[in-house]
Design an enzyme around this catalytic site. Structure first.
Site: not given
Length: 593
Positions: A258, A260-261, A295, A391
């Site tokens: 996954r 991130d951002a 994400e 989050d």
């Protein structure tokens, strides 16, 4: 015993170890091995420095010494037994795997369980987590997603401030312990995903700028300068990141990542780093089903495109914050901050379920600009749905979960919606039994950074009305971290949620998952009026139908009489739905009402 094909970090050969450091900003580098001595590293082309040391072996601790005498750990260290400022340890890559190294599991079968290793158990280690895998398997979990493990400073943290991306954090155990966790999960049919951070490095313990052009002057992120993916020296930096992903997937047999951002990853190259990343990672591991999740606040649907056979061209799926927001607002009536953009229009729930994104290019008031791109053409499996994650809990002032202040009926209703939806569901650890422990933000940095974090945290949360900044737990306190630890003693005391979640996930596996291979884009439509939400998905030869009343008042509602009801919760009478009532039905197209 030999290293993999990864070009970064120590290369273990039969009778010696080759130490490698990319340090184009340094004319001279030495490697020091504790209790053995120092060796001059030979400059190579493109800024590399190499040293072949005979007699060096796994277990040895080493550091690099720069021209000015500063000692730094290996940026590709495989383990930091003394944390980010200490020496790196040479790790034997061999491991006695017990689970058959299979092709993995199809994406359609995924039920993801996000966990923070340190807070998941009282011991907070990889080995302690193994003891809870039987619980997850019996629940119906098919994948665990570990919050970031890359070595970060201190004894506890969320992991998003890591600075040594190849080294699993020593507070959780050794690399072989992580392999044992992956192996144990695979023996139970559970995949393992890892959350990785490629948009920034943490503020403490990042020595890379001393010897390499790791940061970009032209790109900024919320955490400072962006990583140099498109400037001088970017080729090796891109390789460093892409090979890190391949390292986790091969050395530790992870089933997916996954990212991130990714909206904060800036790159003006002709081939964006995200595109190159997905292509090279998939090409490097051709024989296994590898799942890549992003994400992405920008809701960039182009990253999720499918080929003519319906297979992901780049990334498998995206965390769908929109589905969280619409369900959260429905269950809580909270409208502060970004929740305001999801309130007052129940059709947004239908759109999130049927098409993925709520904002597909429309103006979003909270952001002050347009957000998103059309997503109806994507299959529902391109989205990961959830009602809690690190989050959405941790970025609340108190880190409180929904169970702490909201009716069980509402929580059960939205759980029934997202767990049986054709989108891929993700639970947050403890959700399945209604755990009430908070999950506040926590980190352990040096004293100067602690002051900045505390101040910045209060300023960030002050944007959200209804929260008193003075009440915010100290994010740098060990007590704040300990408050997040799951209390497993509560698992068997209240079975309302446990049995309910187990029932839903069993039903999902039996009735929903077999349909998802046929899931395609433009296959759903929705209707939403006065609290009533209905969605219809065409999944190959079948139609899946949802009717839900996500409100406190009973409403009139038409449920397709020719469809076979497969699940009901709440008062589902003839022609009406009581408060927080949900009905799922299934029928072939010819019998759809």
């Amino acid at each position: 015993m030999r290293s993999s094909n990864i070009e970064f970090g120590p290369d273990i050969k039969d009778r010696m170890i080759r130490f490698r450091l990319w340090a184009p900003l340094q004319e001279r580098v030495r490697v020091r091995i504790e209790a053995r001595g120092e060796w001059e590293m030979q400059p190579q082309e493109n800024g590399w420095h190499l040293a072949d040391v005979s007699g060096a072996r796994p277990g040895d601790l080493y550091k690099f010494i720069l021209s000015n005498g500063i000692e730094v750990p290996d940026p590709a260290s495989r383990f930091q037994p003394r944390d980010v400022h200490g020496s790196s340890e040479i790790i034997n890559p061999t491991f006695a795997w017990q689970a058959k190294h299979s092709n993995g599991r199809p994406w359609e079968e995924m039920v993801i369980y996000e966990m923070h290793v340190g807070a998941f158990t009282e011991a907070g280690t990889f080995l302690a987590a193994i003891d809870k895998l039987d619980h997850l398997a019996q629940l119906g979990i098919t994948a665990i997603q570990l919050m970031p493990l890359s070595d970060f400073p201190g004894r506890y943290g969320w992991g998003y401030d890591g600075v040594l991306p190849y080294a699993p954090d020593s507070s959780y155990g050794r690399p072989e312990d992580l392999k044992a966790l992956v192996d144990a999960a695979h023996r139970r049919g559970i995949c393992v995903f890892l959350d990785v951070v490629y948009n920034h490095f943490g503020p403490e313990g990042n020595y890379l700028p001393l010897y390499a052009p790791i940061f970009s002057d032209k790109h900024k992120t919320p955490w400072g300068s962006g990583i140099n993916y498109d400037g001088v020296g970017c080729r090796i930096i891109r390789d460093f990141i892409i090979q890190n992903a391949i390292y986790w997937l091969t050395e530790f047999r992870m089933d997916g990542l996954r990212l991130d951002a990714v909206h904060a990853i800036k790159d003006d190259s002709d081939l964006h780093i995200l595109r190159e990343f997905s292509e090279r990672v998939r090409r490097a591991i051709p024989g296994r089903q590898i799942h890549l999740i992003v994400e992405n606040e920008d809701n960039n649907s182009a990253l999720l495109t499918r080929d003519v056979d319906g297979k992901p061209q780049h990334f498998t799926a995206q965390w769908n914050d929109d589905i969280h927001h619409v369900l959260h607002v429905a269950a809580t009536d909270e409208t502060f901050g970004y929740y305001k953009d999801y309130a007052g229009n129940i059709s947004k729930i239908g759109r999130a379920l049927a098409e993925g994104f709520v904002f597909q290019g429309e103006q979003m008031e909270y952001r002050g600009k347009a957000r998103g791109a059309p997503s109806a053409g994507l299959p529902p499996t391109a989205f990961v749905s959830f009602i809690q994650n690190h989050d959405q809990i941790g970025n609340r002032a108190m880190g409180d979960r929904m169970i702490a202040s909201h009716p069980i009926e509402a929580l059960k209703a939205i759980a029934a919606v997202y767990l049986l939806s054709p989108q891929i569901p993700m639970l947050f650890m403890g959700e399945e039994w209604g755990a009430a422990e908070p999950f506040p933000f926590f980190c352990d940095l040096d004293e100067e950074l602690k002051k900045k974090v505390k101040s910045g945290r209060r300023e960030e949360l002050s944007r959200l009305p209804g929260f008193e900044a003075d009440d915010v737990p100290d994010p740098t306190s060990e007590n704040t971290f300990r408050s997040a630890k799951l209390c497993w003693d509560n698992l068997g005391r209240d079975k309302i949620f446990g049995d309910y979640y187990r029932q839903l996930l069993s039903l999902r596996y039996e009735r929903i998952v077999p349909l998802l291979m046929d899931a395609r884009g433009h296959s759903a439509n929705y209707d939403a009026t006065a609290g009533f939400v209905s969605v219809k998905w065409r999944l190959g030869p079948s139609i899946l139908y949802l009717a839900a009343n996500l409100s406190d008042e009973a409403i009139e509602a038409r449920i397709p009489h020719k469809a076979c009801s497969i699940f009901r919760v709440g008062d589902c009478g003839s022609g009406h739905l009581g408060p927080w009532a949900v009905v799922w039905s299934l029928s072939p197209p010819k019998t759809d009402g």
